[in-house]
Design a protein around this motif. Structure first.
Motif, mmCIF file in Angstrom:
data_model
loop_
_atom_site.group_PDB
_atom_site.id
_atom_site.type_symbol
_atom_site.label_atom_id
_atom_site.label_comp_id
_atom_site.label_asym_id
_atom_site.label_seq_id
_atom_site.Cartn_x
_atom_site.Cartn_y
_atom_site.Cartn_z
ATOM 1 N N GLN A 60 37.804 69.230 21.550
ATOM 2 C CA GLN A 60 38.293 68.022 20.887
ATOM 3 C C GLN A 60 39.798 67.832 21.107
ATOM 4 O OE1 GLN A 60 37.043 68.297 16.802
ATOM 5 N NE2 GLN A 60 34.915 67.810 17.257
ATOM 6 N N LEU A 98 35.319 60.298 18.862
ATOM 7 C CA LEU A 98 36.041 61.473 18.382
ATOM 8 C C LEU A 98 36.403 61.330 16.910
ATOM 9 C CD1 LEU A 98 37.283 64.208 18.950
ATOM 10 C CD2 LEU A 98 39.308 63.054 19.877
ATOM 11 N N ALA A 99 36.724 60.122 16.473
ATOM 12 C CA ALA A 99 37.083 59.895 15.070
ATOM 13 C C ALA A 99 35.924 60.188 14.134
ATOM 14 C CB ALA A 99 37.556 58.456 14.880
ATOM 15 N N SER A 100 34.710 60.087 14.645
ATOM 16 C CA SER A 100 33.518 60.315 13.812
ATOM 17 C C SER A 100 33.140 61.790 13.699
ATOM 18 C CB SER A 100 32.326 59.536 14.393
ATOM 19 O OG SER A 100 31.913 60.095 15.641
ATOM 20 N N LYS A 101 33.898 62.669 14.349
ATOM 21 C CA LYS A 101 33.532 64.088 14.414
ATOM 22 C C LYS A 101 33.927 64.894 13.179
ATOM 23 C CE LYS A 101 31.861 63.752 18.615
ATOM 24 N NZ LYS A 101 30.408 63.816 18.857
ATOM 25 N N LYS A 103 37.182 65.774 10.041
ATOM 26 C CA LYS A 103 38.514 65.554 9.487
ATOM 27 C C LYS A 103 39.545 66.528 10.059
ATOM 28 C CE LYS A 103 36.714 63.768 5.097
ATOM 29 N NZ LYS A 103 36.699 63.907 3.622
ATOM 30 N N SER A 107 40.300 64.495 15.368
ATOM 31 C CA SER A 107 39.550 63.363 14.829
ATOM 32 C C SER A 107 40.474 62.409 14.066
ATOM 33 C CB SER A 107 38.437 63.850 13.903
ATOM 34 O OG SER A 107 37.492 64.625 14.615
ATOM 35 N N GLN A 111 41.396 58.511 14.930
ATOM 36 C CA GLN A 111 41.305 57.414 13.961
ATOM 37 C C GLN A 111 42.622 56.656 13.899
ATOM 38 O OE1 GLN A 111 38.394 56.534 11.685
ATOM 39 N NE2 GLN A 111 39.718 54.791 12.134
#
Length: 229
Positions: A60, A98-101, A103, A107, A111
């Motif tokens: 990531q 990636l934002a949905s992966k 906190k 990620s 966002q």
């Protein structure tokens, strides 16, 4: 009791305990083996999970590095340039994925960049939502204060001065004057206070900005505004 008798009693007690323990282990040998096997398997699984999590996080981090590079490249292009739309679509899809992966930092940064891309496209509501989401999930790390300040800017672009003032104020209240965005936040506060007709409070905020950050570009503007108020 004499020392010899005491020692003899202690030896006898120790022998009884060892005998009982050996007897228990003998009777429950299978159980002991199963328990040991379960513990070993648990440790192996934990090691595998930890290793997988580390590899996933590293992947990531690599992804956000590539996406940041793509974002920088996109900023140098015009919307009419050949390949712009394909690059834009690929970037947005990658950031949203990636934002949905979760906190973790990659990620959260994804966002945040979703918000930056939306802001560049003048999609201010989408930008506001992305910045607020980043701030909400980022805790006290630098990205949180940066996202909150950008949320305030987005709110201003939407004409929501009261919400913008709320966010500028939160930057100072929650992250303090040591935050990198503090001068911008104070300047935003003062502007909106002046705009709403609260001249005395605007003066006080401009003065605070000039006093706290005398070398800041915002402080120079604040000093000029003070001379006119």
């Amino acid at each position: 009791m004499s020392k010899n008798k005491k020692d003899s009693a202690e030896i006898t007690l120790t022998e009884k305990i060892e005998g009982s323990l050996n007897s228990f282990l003998a009777r429950n040998k299978k159980i002991a083996i199963i328990v040991l096997a379960v513990v070993v398997i648990g440790l192996v699984v934990l090691g595998i999970v930890t290793s997988v999590n580390q590899k996933t996080l590293q992947t990531q981090f690599n992804s956000i590095d590539l996406l940041e590079t793509s974002y920088s490249e996109l900023l140098t292009m015009g919307s009419e340039d050949e390949g712009y739309q394909a690059k834009y679509d690929e970037l947005v899809a990658g950031l949203n994925d990636l934002a949905s992966k979760g906190k973790n930092y990659p990620s959260l940064k994804a966002q945040y960049l979703v918000g930056m891309v939306a802001f560049e496209k003048e999609e201010y509501q989408k930008a506001l939502d992305s910045f607020v989401s980043t701030y909400t999930n980022a805790g006290k790390i630098y990205l949180a204060s940066l996202a909150l300040n950008n949320a305030a800017v987005s709110a201003e672009e939407l004409g929501n001065d009261s919400l913008a003032l709320e966010y500028y104020t939160k930057v100072i209240d929650e992250f303090g004057l040591t935050a990198a965005e503090a001068p911008k936040a104070l300047f935003g506060q003062a502007r909106l206070q002046e705009k709403s007709g609260n001249t005395d409070l605007a003066k006080a905020t401009f003065q605070q900005l000039a006093d706290q950050f005398p070398t800041s570009e915002f402080a120079k503007i604040a000093t000029n505004r003070l001379a006119l108020l």
